[in-house]
Motif scaffolding. Structure first.
Motif, PDB file in Angstrom:
ATOM      1  N   GLU A  85       0.876  -1.018  -0.025  1.00 58.68           N
ATOM      2  CA  GLU A  85       0.021   0.144   0.020  1.00 58.68           C
ATOM      3  C   GLU A  85       1.006   1.290  -0.104  1.00 58.68           C
ATOM      4  N   MET A  86       0.374   2.344  -0.615  1.00 54.57           N
ATOM      5  CA  MET A  86       1.167   3.400  -0.604  1.00 54.57           C
ATOM      6  C   MET A  86       0.063   4.858  -0.449  1.00 54.57           C
ATOM      7  N   LEU A  87       0.670   5.730   0.105  1.00 50.66           N
ATOM      8  CA  LEU A  87       0.123   6.975   0.598  1.00 50.66           C
ATOM      9  C   LEU A  87       0.427   8.054  -0.623  1.00 50.66           C
ATOM     10  N   ASN A  88      -0.551   8.469  -1.155  1.00 52.61           N
ATOM     11  CA  ASN A  88      -0.755   9.667  -2.313  1.00 52.61           C
ATOM     12  C   ASN A  88      -1.978  10.334  -2.249  1.00 52.61           C
ATOM     13  N   LEU A  89      -1.473  11.408  -2.132  1.00 53.23           N
ATOM     14  CA  LEU A  89      -2.825  12.574  -2.395  1.00 53.23           C
ATOM     15  C   LEU A  89      -3.707  12.331  -0.968  1.00 53.23           C
ATOM     16  N   GLY A  90      -3.000  11.898   0.159  1.00 52.70           N
ATOM     17  CA  GLY A  90      -3.764  11.780   1.346  1.00 52.70           C
ATOM     18  C   GLY A  90      -4.559  10.478   1.677  1.00 52.70           C
ATOM     19  N   GLN A  91      -4.199   9.546   0.711  1.00 58.99           N
ATOM     20  CA  GLN A  91      -5.005   8.319   0.697  1.00 58.99           C
ATOM     21  C   GLN A  91      -4.276   7.127   0.743  1.00 58.99           C
ATOM     22  N   TRP A  92      -4.218   6.086   1.616  1.00 58.21           N
ATOM     23  CA  TRP A  92      -3.646   4.748   1.421  1.00 58.21           C
ATOM     24  C   TRP A  92      -4.496   4.165   0.705  1.00 58.21           C
ATOM     25  N   ARG A  93      -3.838   3.411  -0.443  1.00 62.10           N
ATOM     26  CA  ARG A  93      -4.457   2.498  -1.371  1.00 62.10           C
ATOM     27  C   ARG A  93      -3.664   1.459  -1.732  1.00 62.10           C
ATOM     28  N   PRO A  94      -4.227   0.088  -1.874  1.00 62.78           N
ATOM     29  CA  PRO A  94      -3.241  -0.917  -2.526  1.00 62.78           C
ATOM     30  C   PRO A  94      -2.751  -0.470  -3.909  1.00 62.78           C
ATOM     31  N   VAL A  95      -1.687  -1.259  -4.308  1.00 66.03           N
ATOM     32  CA  VAL A  95      -0.995  -0.855  -5.586  1.00 66.03           C
ATOM     33  C   VAL A  95      -1.075  -2.105  -6.467  1.00 66.03           C
ATOM     34  N   THR A  96      -1.389  -1.477  -7.911  1.00 62.58           N
ATOM     35  CA  THR A  96      -1.290  -2.599  -8.806  1.00 62.58           C
ATOM     36  C   THR A  96      -0.217  -2.229  -9.815  1.00 62.58           C
ATOM     37  N   ASP A  97      -0.029  -3.234 -10.519  1.00 67.09           N
ATOM     38  CA  ASP A  97       1.149  -3.133 -11.745  1.00 67.09           C
ATOM     39  C   ASP A  97       0.438  -2.886 -13.095  1.00 67.09           C
ATOM     40  N   TRP A 102       5.202  -7.091 -12.932  1.00 69.33           N
ATOM     41  CA  TRP A 102       5.463  -7.225 -11.350  1.00 69.33           C
ATOM     42  C   TRP A 102       6.520  -8.523 -11.167  1.00 69.33           C
ATOM     43  N   ASN A 103       7.696  -8.240 -10.697  1.00 64.28           N
ATOM     44  CA  ASN A 103       8.671  -9.311 -10.398  1.00 64.28           C
ATOM     45  C   ASN A 103       9.533  -9.325  -9.218  1.00 64.28           C
ATOM     46  N   LYS A 104      10.562  -9.991  -8.966  1.00 69.69           N
ATOM     47  CA  LYS A 104      11.208 -10.141  -7.752  1.00 69.69           C
ATOM     48  C   LYS A 104      12.188  -8.697  -7.797  1.00 69.69           C
ATOM     49  N   TYR A 105      12.735  -8.486  -9.019  1.00 70.35           N
ATOM     50  CA  TYR A 105      13.361  -7.365  -8.988  1.00 70.35           C
ATOM     51  C   TYR A 105      12.984  -6.254  -8.586  1.00 70.35           C
ATOM     52  N   LEU A 106      11.599  -5.804  -9.204  1.00 69.93           N
ATOM     53  CA  LEU A 106      10.943  -4.525  -8.552  1.00 69.93           C
ATOM     54  C   LEU A 106      10.526  -4.782  -7.027  1.00 69.93           C
ATOM     55  N   ILE A 137       4.143   2.094 -12.423  1.00 74.74           N
ATOM     56  CA  ILE A 137       4.603   2.132 -13.676  1.00 74.74           C
ATOM     57  C   ILE A 137       6.121   1.239 -13.419  1.00 74.74           C
ATOM     58  N   SER A 138       6.050   0.252 -13.607  1.00 79.59           N
ATOM     59  CA  SER A 138       7.157  -0.621 -13.890  1.00 79.59           C
ATOM     60  C   SER A 138       8.094  -0.251 -14.355  1.00 79.59           C
ATOM     61  N   CYS A 140       9.102   2.715 -14.768  1.00 85.24           N
ATOM     62  CA  CYS A 140      10.009   3.628 -14.112  1.00 85.24           C
ATOM     63  C   CYS A 140      10.747   3.436 -12.957  1.00 85.24           C
ATOM     64  N   LEU A 141      10.120   2.379 -12.312  1.00 85.04           N
ATOM     65  CA  LEU A 141      11.081   1.600 -11.280  1.00 85.04           C
ATOM     66  C   LEU A 141      12.301   0.990 -11.733  1.00 85.04           C
ATOM     67  N   GLN A 142      12.321   0.495 -12.926  1.00 80.28           N
ATOM     68  CA  GLN A 142      13.613  -0.164 -13.441  1.00 80.28           C
ATOM     69  C   GLN A 142      14.515   1.009 -13.696  1.00 80.28           C
ATOM     70  N   SER A 143      14.196   2.144 -13.698  1.00 83.57           N
ATOM     71  CA  SER A 143      15.227   3.346 -14.027  1.00 83.57           C
ATOM     72  C   SER A 143      15.627   3.853 -12.514  1.00 83.57           C
ATOM     73  N   SER A 144      15.630   2.970 -11.614  1.00 83.69           N
ATOM     74  CA  SER A 144      15.974   3.339 -10.406  1.00 83.69           C
ATOM     75  C   SER A 144      15.287   4.380  -9.770  1.00 83.69           C
ATOM     76  N   ARG A 145      14.302   5.112  -9.983  1.00 81.15           N
ATOM     77  CA  ARG A 145      13.517   6.018  -9.385  1.00 81.15           C
ATOM     78  C   ARG A 145      12.902   5.631  -8.061  1.00 81.15           C
ATOM     79  N   ALA A 146      12.570   6.391  -7.041  1.00 81.18           N
ATOM     80  CA  ALA A 146      11.962   6.242  -5.957  1.00 81.18           C
ATOM     81  C   ALA A 146      10.382   5.535  -6.259  1.00 81.18           C
ATOM     82  N   LEU A 147      10.002   4.967  -5.270  1.00 79.34           N
ATOM     83  CA  LEU A 147       8.612   4.266  -5.546  1.00 79.34           C
ATOM     84  C   LEU A 147       7.462   5.360  -5.731  1.00 79.34           C
TER      85      LEU A 147
END
Length: 300
Positions: A85-97, A102-106, A137-138, A140-147
Motif C-alpha cells: 500500500e502507498m500513501l498518495n494525495l492523502g489516501q492509502w491504497r493498494p498498488v497494482t502493476d 511485477w517481479n522479484k527485481y521490482l 509504472i514498472s 519507471c521503477l527499473q530506471s532506479s527512481r523512488a517508488l
C-alpha cells in the motif's frame, strides 16, 4: 499561496506548525523553495524552485515539518510481508502493476525502501481488490527512481489484482537470557557475566510472537570450536539447561530462530551472550535448582 523553504528533499505526508511552537527565531538560509497552494498533502506535491538568495521568514512565520512513511506492507504478522500500500494525495491504497510486469527485481526495491532486506517472493493477489488502487509504472521503477515518483492514477476494474511481496527480514530479532541460581537467589540476565564453577545454568531463547511453531538453535562458540543444540519452540521460547557448569561452558552463545512459512525457510539471530566460568566448584548440597520465571508473551 504558501511559501516554504527547505534545504533537503522531504518525502512523505506533510504537516505544518507555525509560530511559537518552533520559537520566534530567524529562519536559516536554505537552498530550495517550495510554493504550495494549501491543498497539497505532501511537500513534493508543491511546485519548487532553486534559489541562490537567502530565504528568511518573518517572526511568527516559521514552519515545522513532520514526515511519515508513504509505503507499507499490510495483512501479515510481519511489517516485511503483505499487500503493498502507498500513501498518495492523502489516501492509502493498494498498488497494482499498470504494466503487468511485477517481479522479484521490482519487489526488491520495495523491500529495500522498507529496510526489510531482499525480496523472497513477488506475486499478485489471488482475489481482486475491493479498494481503489494506485497504479505503479514498472518501467519507471527499473530506471532506479523512488517508488513514490512512479505512482499514477489508476482506473480500477473488477479484475484488478493488488501486489503482494515477502522480504527476507521477515522475523524480528530473538532474545537470549541467562538464568542462574547463586546461594538460593535466582536471576535472569541479558548480558553474560562471571559464574561460579559448578553452577546450574539455563539459557532461554525467546521471540516476539509472529508465527506458531519453529525451533531455536543455540550456538555455542569458543576460540577453538563451535557446538549447537536445537529445541522446538514452545510458546515462542526454548529453555536449554546446563548442570555443573565448568570451564568447558565458557564462551559465547547465540540463539537462532528458524521457521518455515510462505513456502520458504526463514531465520533470525540474536545478540551475543558471553559467559565466563571461574572460582572453585561448589559441593553437591550447596547447589541450588533453577527457579525460572518467563513472562507470558502476547501477540501484537
Amino acid at each position: 499561496m504558501q511559501r516554504w523553504s527547505a534545504g533537503i528533499l522531504v518525502v512523505g505526508l506533510l504537516q505544518s506548525s507555525r509560530g511559537a511552537l518552533y520559537g520566534e527565531v530567524e529562519a536559516p538560509a536554505w537552498s530550495r523553495e517550495f510554493l504550495c497552494e494549501g491543498n497539497e498533502s505532501a511537500l513534493l506535491d508543491c511546485s519548487s524552485s532553486n534559489s541562490s538568495v537567502r530565504n528568511s521568514c518573518s517572526p511568527g512565520q516559521a514552519v515545522g515539518l513532520t514526515c511519515s512513511d508513504s509505503i507499507r506492507l499490510v495483512g501479515e504478522a510481519s511489517r516485511c510481508a503483505g499487500t503493498l500500500e502507498m500513501l498518495n494525495l492523502g489516501q492509502w491504497r493498494p498498488v497494482t502493476d499498470r504494466d503487468n510486469n511485477w517481479n522479484k527485481y521490482l519487489a526488491a526495491k520495495v523491500c529495500g525502501e522498507l529496510d526489510c532486506g531482499a525480496a523472497v517472493s513477488a506475486r499478485k493477489s489471488k482475489e481482486p481488490s475491493d479498494k481503489p488502487l494506485w497504479g505503479i509504472i514498472s518501467s519507471c521503477l527499473q530506471s532506479s527512481r523512488a517508488l513514490r515518483g512512479c505512482l499514477t492514477e489508476y482506473h480500477s476494474g473488477s479484475s484488478d489484482l493488488s501486489l503482494e511481496l515477502i522480504c527476507s527480514d521477515l522475523l524480528v530479532e530473538p532474545h537470549i537470557f541467562l538464568s542462574l541460581s547463586i546461594d538460593g537467589v535466582s536471576t535472569a540476565r541479558r548480558q553474560g557475566s562471571e559464574l561460579p564453577i559448578g553452577s546450574d545454568i539455563s539459557i532461554i531463547c525467546s521471540i516476539r510472537p509472529q508465527y506458531e511453531g519453529g525451533s531455536f538453535q543455540l550456538i555455542f562458540s569458543t576460540s577453538n570450536s563451535a557446538q549447537n543444540h536445537t529445541l522446538p519452540a514452545v510458546n515462542h521460547s526454548a529453555l536449554f539447561l546446563f548442570s555443573d557448569a565448568g570451564h568447558a561452558h565458557q564462551g559465547t552463545y547465540r540463539c537462532v530462530y528458524h521457521i518455515y512459512v510462505f513456502s520458504h525457510n526463514f531465520s533470525s539471530i540474536s545478540q551475543v551472550l558471553s559467559l565466563t566460568v571461574s572460582g572453585e566448584a561448589k559441593s553437591q548440597d550447596q547447589r541450588k535448582s533453577i527457579m525460572l520465571m518467563v513472562p507470558e508473551l502476547k501477540a501484537t
